[in-house]
Design a protein around this motif. Structure first.
Motif, PDB file in Angstrom:
ATOM      1  N   UNK A 118     -14.206  11.698  -2.451  1.00 49.36           N
ATOM      2  CA  UNK A 118     -15.445  11.029  -2.841  1.00 49.36           C
ATOM      3  C   UNK A 118     -15.928  10.111  -1.722  1.00 49.36           C
ATOM      4  N   UNK A 119     -14.997   9.398  -1.098  1.00 53.18           N
ATOM      5  CA  UNK A 119     -15.372   8.518   0.014  1.00 53.18           C
ATOM      6  C   UNK A 119     -15.998   9.313   1.149  1.00 53.18           C
ATOM      7  N   UNK A 120     -15.394  10.463   1.473  1.00 57.91           N
ATOM      8  CA  UNK A 120     -15.958  11.281   2.565  1.00 57.91           C
ATOM      9  C   UNK A 120     -17.355  11.770   2.212  1.00 57.91           C
ATOM     10  N   UNK A 121     -17.554  12.174   0.955  1.00 58.27           N
ATOM     11  CA  UNK A 121     -18.881  12.622   0.529  1.00 58.27           C
ATOM     12  C   UNK A 121     -19.898  11.488   0.604  1.00 58.27           C
ATOM     13  N   UNK A 122     -19.435  10.250   0.411  1.00 52.97           N
ATOM     14  CA  UNK A 122     -20.316   9.084   0.466  1.00 52.97           C
ATOM     15  C   UNK A 122     -20.498   8.569   1.892  1.00 52.97           C
ATOM     16  N   UNK A 123     -19.804   9.190   2.863  1.00 51.33           N
ATOM     17  CA  UNK A 123     -19.903   8.749   4.241  1.00 51.33           C
ATOM     18  C   UNK A 123     -18.984   7.594   4.593  1.00 51.33           C
ATOM     19  N   UNK A 124     -18.009   7.316   3.726  1.00 50.20           N
ATOM     20  CA  UNK A 124     -17.042   6.250   3.981  1.00 50.20           C
ATOM     21  C   UNK A 124     -15.741   6.837   4.514  1.00 50.20           C
ATOM     22  N   UNK A 125     -15.070   6.098   5.378  1.00 47.77           N
ATOM     23  CA  UNK A 125     -13.752   6.489   5.838  1.00 47.77           C
ATOM     24  C   UNK A 125     -12.676   5.904   4.941  1.00 47.77           C
ATOM     25  N   UNK A 126     -11.536   6.596   4.879  1.00 48.69           N
ATOM     26  CA  UNK A 126     -10.382   6.077   4.144  1.00 48.69           C
ATOM     27  C   UNK A 126      -9.112   6.403   4.901  1.00 48.69           C
ATOM     28  N   UNK A 127      -8.199   5.472   4.922  1.00 51.30           N
ATOM     29  CA  UNK A 127      -6.881   5.702   5.498  1.00 51.30           C
ATOM     30  C   UNK A 127      -5.815   5.355   4.480  1.00 51.30           C
ATOM     31  N   UNK A 128      -4.813   6.207   4.368  1.00 54.07           N
ATOM     32  CA  UNK A 128      -3.695   5.984   3.432  1.00 54.07           C
ATOM     33  C   UNK A 128      -2.514   5.488   4.260  1.00 54.07           C
ATOM     34  N   UNK A 129      -2.147   4.225   4.070  1.00 55.35           N
ATOM     35  CA  UNK A 129      -1.054   3.603   4.818  1.00 55.35           C
ATOM     36  C   UNK A 129       0.200   3.633   3.948  1.00 55.35           C
ATOM     37  N   UNK A 130       1.267   4.199   4.492  1.00 50.71           N
ATOM     38  CA  UNK A 130       2.540   4.275   3.750  1.00 50.71           C
ATOM     39  C   UNK A 130       3.669   3.600   4.514  1.00 50.71           C
ATOM     40  N   UNK A 131       3.330   2.884   5.559  1.00 55.41           N
ATOM     41  CA  UNK A 131       4.348   2.209   6.365  1.00 55.41           C
ATOM     42  C   UNK A 131       4.490   0.778   5.857  1.00 55.41           C
ATOM     43  N   UNK A 132       5.360   0.604   4.868  1.00 52.02           N
ATOM     44  CA  UNK A 132       5.635  -0.722   4.322  1.00 52.02           C
ATOM     45  C   UNK A 132       6.936  -0.653   3.533  1.00 52.02           C
ATOM     46  N   UNK A 133       7.555  -1.799   3.362  1.00 54.13           N
ATOM     47  CA  UNK A 133       8.732  -1.899   2.510  1.00 54.13           C
ATOM     48  C   UNK A 133       8.248  -2.132   1.075  1.00 54.13           C
ATOM     49  N   UNK A 134       8.557  -1.234   0.136  1.00 54.94           N
ATOM     50  CA  UNK A 134       8.034  -1.365  -1.225  1.00 54.94           C
ATOM     51  C   UNK A 134       8.389  -2.686  -1.901  1.00 54.94           C
ATOM     52  N   UNK A 135       9.604  -3.172  -1.663  1.00 59.92           N
ATOM     53  CA  UNK A 135       9.991  -4.420  -2.315  1.00 59.92           C
ATOM     54  C   UNK A 135       9.220  -5.604  -1.744  1.00 59.92           C
ATOM     55  N   UNK A 136       9.020  -5.607  -0.411  1.00 63.67           N
ATOM     56  CA  UNK A 136       8.230  -6.669   0.208  1.00 63.67           C
ATOM     57  C   UNK A 136       6.824  -6.699  -0.368  1.00 63.67           C
ATOM     58  N   UNK A 137       6.226  -5.524  -0.495  1.00 63.19           N
ATOM     59  CA  UNK A 137       4.871  -5.436  -1.021  1.00 63.19           C
ATOM     60  C   UNK A 137       4.830  -5.846  -2.491  1.00 63.19           C
ATOM     61  N   UNK A 138       5.834  -5.420  -3.243  1.00 58.10           N
ATOM     62  CA  UNK A 138       5.898  -5.798  -4.653  1.00 58.10           C
ATOM     63  C   UNK A 138       6.014  -7.311  -4.817  1.00 58.10           C
ATOM     64  N   UNK A 139       6.834  -7.934  -3.992  1.00 60.34           N
ATOM     65  CA  UNK A 139       6.996  -9.390  -4.051  1.00 60.34           C
ATOM     66  C   UNK A 139       5.679 -10.095  -3.717  1.00 60.34           C
ATOM     67  N   UNK A 140       4.975  -9.580  -2.710  1.00 59.92           N
ATOM     68  CA  UNK A 140       3.723 -10.202  -2.284  1.00 59.92           C
ATOM     69  C   UNK A 140       2.677 -10.166  -3.396  1.00 59.92           C
ATOM     70  N   UNK A 141       2.599  -9.060  -4.120  1.00 55.25           N
ATOM     71  CA  UNK A 141       1.547  -8.869  -5.109  1.00 55.25           C
ATOM     72  C   UNK A 141       2.022  -9.077  -6.546  1.00 55.25           C
ATOM     73  N   UNK A 142       3.253  -9.563  -6.710  1.00 55.60           N
ATOM     74  CA  UNK A 142       3.825  -9.806  -8.048  1.00 55.60           C
ATOM     75  C   UNK A 142       3.811  -8.543  -8.900  1.00 55.60           C
ATOM     76  N   UNK A 143       4.120  -7.419  -8.270  1.00 58.03           N
ATOM     77  CA  UNK A 143       4.210  -6.142  -8.984  1.00 58.03           C
ATOM     78  C   UNK A 143       5.511  -6.166  -9.792  1.00 58.03           C
ATOM     79  N   UNK A 144       5.455  -5.874 -11.085  1.00 62.70           N
ATOM     80  CA  UNK A 144       6.646  -6.034 -11.930  1.00 62.70           C
ATOM     81  C   UNK A 144       7.714  -4.978 -11.662  1.00 62.70           C
ATOM     82  N   UNK A 145       8.925  -5.273 -12.088  1.00 65.89           N
ATOM     83  CA  UNK A 145      10.015  -4.300 -12.001  1.00 65.89           C
ATOM     84  C   UNK A 145       9.613  -3.027 -12.746  1.00 65.89           C
ATOM     85  N   UNK A 146       9.940  -1.909 -12.154  1.00 67.21           N
ATOM     86  CA  UNK A 146       9.601  -0.630 -12.770  1.00 67.21           C
ATOM     87  C   UNK A 146       8.338  -0.023 -12.214  1.00 67.21           C
TER      88      UNK A 146
END
Length: 229
Positions: free
Chosen positions: A144-172
């Protein structure tokens, strides 16, 4: 007859154009994205197929500048750790631009929901179908972004626990991607990793088999993969 359900030629061309010209973008302009366009992209994500209609995706919009900077730091720390694990390709990897978190108009974090184990339909023997379902939502945003003329990048280089702690993502719950969305000056004419000489796309014929596993094709596909390492 399937013909009665076909899109008209222009609509079909648009679908395939979005598929073939979609790129994993890393270079953005800082312009903001209109809220009505953001709503359309979120609706595209929410219309994705999901096993058992469980809709396992949860999307966190990062709108605070300090949180965005902290998110960037999470990625940078993992980028260095990934480079250390690359061996002889470490220096080459460090030259790649792997994210545009500080540059793009919008940053979204996509996570899998908590308590996914309660959903058995379609997952009893294939529990990873929740991830497959959320990936469909991400792909919907991308197209949809490409059709709208927007760019998107999917970043997967991160430690999941670090990111969860930063955003208060719950266990599970589990973060699976950081999406950078924004206006771009141009789209890459081929995947960025191909442009940079990091990897190339394999031949389609080596990835499609008939009536069972074909070792020769699998070996050729694996050889192509080995060249990327």
């Amino acid at each position: 007859m399937s013909e009665q359900y076909e899109f008209d030629p222009a609509a079909k061309d648009g679908v395939y154009k979005a598929i073939f010209e979609r790129r994993d973008m890393r270079h953005f302009r800082k312009d903001s994205i209109a809220e009505d366009l953001i709503e359309r992209l979120l609706q595209a994500a929410h219309s994705a197929p999901s096993v058992g209609l469980m809709q396992p995706w949860r999307i966190v919009r990062i709108q605070n500048t300090e949180v965005r900077k902290a998110l960037h730091d999470v990625v940078e720390r993992e980028r260095v750790r990934t480079a250390d694990a690359m061996g002889e390709r470490s220096d080459e990897f460090m030259q790649l631009k792997v994210q545009g978190i500080l540059d793009c108009g919008e940053v979204w974090v996509v996570t899998l929901m908590e308590q996914r184990e309660r959903h058995v339909f379609g997952r009893r023997t294939l529990p990873d179908m929740d991830l497959a379902s959320a990936s469909c939502a991400i792909q919907n945003i991308w197209l949809a972004a490409r059709a709208e003329g927007l760019g998107m990048g999917w970043v997967s280089i991160f430690d999941p626990q670090e990111l969860s702690d930063l955003l208060s993502i719950p266990d599970g719950a589990e973060p699976i991607g950081i999406l950078c969305l924004g206006h771009v000056d141009e789209f890459y004419d081929q995947p960025m990793l191909a442009k940079e000489g990091w990897a190339s796309r394999g031949n389609l014929t080596d990835y499609v088999m008939s009536d069972g596993w074909e070792p020769e094709k699998a070996a050729r596909a694996q050889q192509q993969w080995d060249k990327k390492l």
